[in-house]
Design an enzyme around this catalytic site. Structure first.
Site, mmCIF file in Angstrom:
data_model
loop_
_atom_site.group_PDB
_atom_site.id
_atom_site.type_symbol
_atom_site.label_atom_id
_atom_site.label_comp_id
_atom_site.label_asym_id
_atom_site.label_seq_id
_atom_site.Cartn_x
_atom_site.Cartn_y
_atom_site.Cartn_z
ATOM 1 N N ASP A 33 -31.710 -46.958 -15.580
ATOM 2 C CA ASP A 33 -32.648 -45.837 -15.553
ATOM 3 C C ASP A 33 -33.627 -45.848 -16.728
ATOM 4 O O ASP A 33 -34.473 -44.968 -16.837
ATOM 5 C CB ASP A 33 -31.902 -44.502 -15.508
ATOM 6 C CG ASP A 33 -31.062 -44.239 -16.753
ATOM 7 O OD1 ASP A 33 -31.029 -45.109 -17.657
ATOM 8 O OD2 ASP A 33 -30.443 -43.165 -16.830
ATOM 9 N N SER A 51 -24.010 -36.887 -21.382
ATOM 10 C CA SER A 51 -23.940 -38.156 -20.661
ATOM 11 C C SER A 51 -23.682 -39.338 -21.585
ATOM 12 O O SER A 51 -23.057 -40.322 -21.182
ATOM 13 C CB SER A 51 -25.228 -38.381 -19.870
ATOM 14 O OG SER A 51 -26.359 -38.346 -20.728
ATOM 15 N N HIS A 82 -30.626 -44.208 -20.497
ATOM 16 C CA HIS A 82 -29.289 -44.283 -21.088
ATOM 17 C C HIS A 82 -29.000 -45.714 -21.549
ATOM 18 O O HIS A 82 -29.576 -46.664 -21.015
ATOM 19 C CB HIS A 82 -28.230 -43.842 -20.076
ATOM 20 C CG HIS A 82 -28.311 -42.398 -19.720
ATOM 21 N ND1 HIS A 82 -29.111 -41.933 -18.699
ATOM 22 C CD2 HIS A 82 -27.709 -41.310 -20.255
ATOM 23 C CE1 HIS A 82 -28.998 -40.616 -18.606
ATOM 24 N NE2 HIS A 82 -28.163 -40.215 -19.548
#
Length: 350
Positions: free
Chosen positions: A246, A84, A249
């Site tokens: 979140d 990610s 990240h």
């Protein structure tokens, strides 16, 4: 595509890599974390962290396209692989993803167009690199950027196994003629929802994997940049700016800073080493590769590459390695790329 020779280093080299990884770990945190594990504290904290950090809701924006189409000459083909952090999860605009930032910076520095293909997958572990590499090789890349390792830590993949998958991918890309730059495992101890003592253990695991990645990647002919807690102080001081929604990240600013650390090494891997550099530090210089990996794991933003001493690639303590602390390049807004039949347009600034 076949790869000549063995795809994994011999046993002594792996033992040396893991020994270096252990030296790079934080002993005090490991001791406290091990004691806490006996009481079940870590398991409870892990469950709490999973509840605190939201699950992925939507894929990151695609960033494939041609950047700097106004520049003359053939396009440089770059591929971005990994998890990610390579895909750019946490941002909403294509221009904010690591791939777009790196392609923009590379195009502007070299005054050439850059064709970008992103194969990174949210949630990927090192074992999944095989399929990404196979797809990337079809593009005949000149340079590959790999960001991987965080999910191996959270899934407790044995470091030797995770690094084996990574080095197989690096060797396949190098055999095809691509330069390879790996951003090593970030320091998960910098994540705010993870509390001590779990945070200390996450930091130990992250540094252990990052050091082992450095030994293996440089041995395979690649370059590494230690990410670690590269922006630790800023993340701590400005979590609302540097973290995405979140809290796990990076935000657009966080990704821009990471891309600025990676870009000088990407340029050097392509043979374009002109750069702005800070004053030399004691960290820079030639070391044995195990020693270089240890120091890089402790000093985020450090580049490690193979080198020679008096015409030899290896010395008494193993392969020689060059450590550098490069000046970070700013990566500006993404220019509007050309619209082509086979490559979707990439969003630019309005």
């Amino acid at each position: 595509m076949g790869v000549a020779g063995s795809v994994v280093p011999d046993r002594p080299r792996w033992q040396r890599a893991l020994r270096v990884a252990r030296l790079a770990a934080i002993g005090t945190g490991a001791t406290v974390a091990a004691a806490a594990a006996t009481t079940g504290v870590l398991f409870g904290q892990a469950r709490q962290a999973r509840r605190t950090i939201p699950m992925a809701e939507a894929p990151p924006p695609r960033c494939d396209g041609v950047y700097g189409a106004k520049f003359p000459g053939p396009a440089i083909t770059m591929v971005v692989l990994g998890d990610s952090s390579a895909a750019g999860y946490g941002v909403h605009r294509r221009r904010e993803t690591p791939g777009a930032l790196l392609a923009t910076g590379l195009s502007r520095r070299l005054q050439r167009p850059v064709r970008l293909h992103r194969f990174a997958v949210v949630g990927a572990i090192s074992a999944g690199l095989k399929f990404q590499v196979e797809a990337a090789l079809e593009c005949d890349p000149e340079v590959a950027v790999i960001l991987i390792g965080g999910n191996d830590v959270t899934n407790r993949t044995p470091p030797a196994l995770a690094v084996r998958y990574l080095v197989e991918g690096v060797r396949a890309l190098r055999a095809a003629g691509a330069e390879v730059v790996v951003g090593t495992c970030p320091d998960l101890g910098a994540i705010r929802p993870i509390q001590p003592p779990l945070r200390w253990l996450a930091r130990r695991w992250s540094r252990q994997l990052a050091a082992a990645q450095t030994v293996a990647v440089v041995s395979a002919g690649g370059w590494t940049v230690s990410l670690g807690d590269l922006l630790g102080p800023r993340f701590t001081a400005e979590p609302g700016r540097m973290f995405a929604w979140d809290r796990f990240h990076p935000s657009a600013e966080g990704y821009a800073a990471a891309a600025a650390a990676l870009l000088p090494t990407v340029l050097s891997a392509l043979g374009q080493g002109a750069e702005r550099r800070p004053s030399p530090t004691r960290l820079e210089g030639v070391r044995s590769l195990p020693k270089a990996a240890q120091e890089a794991a402790r000093h985020p933003g450090t580049e490690v590459s193979g080198t020679q001493v008096r015409g030899s690639e290896s010395g008494p303590a193993g392969r020689w390695a060059q450590l550098r602390r490069r000046g970070f390049f700013g990566v500006g807004p993404t220019p509007q790329p050309a619209r082509t039949v086979d490559t979707p347009a990439v969003e630019g600034f309005s």
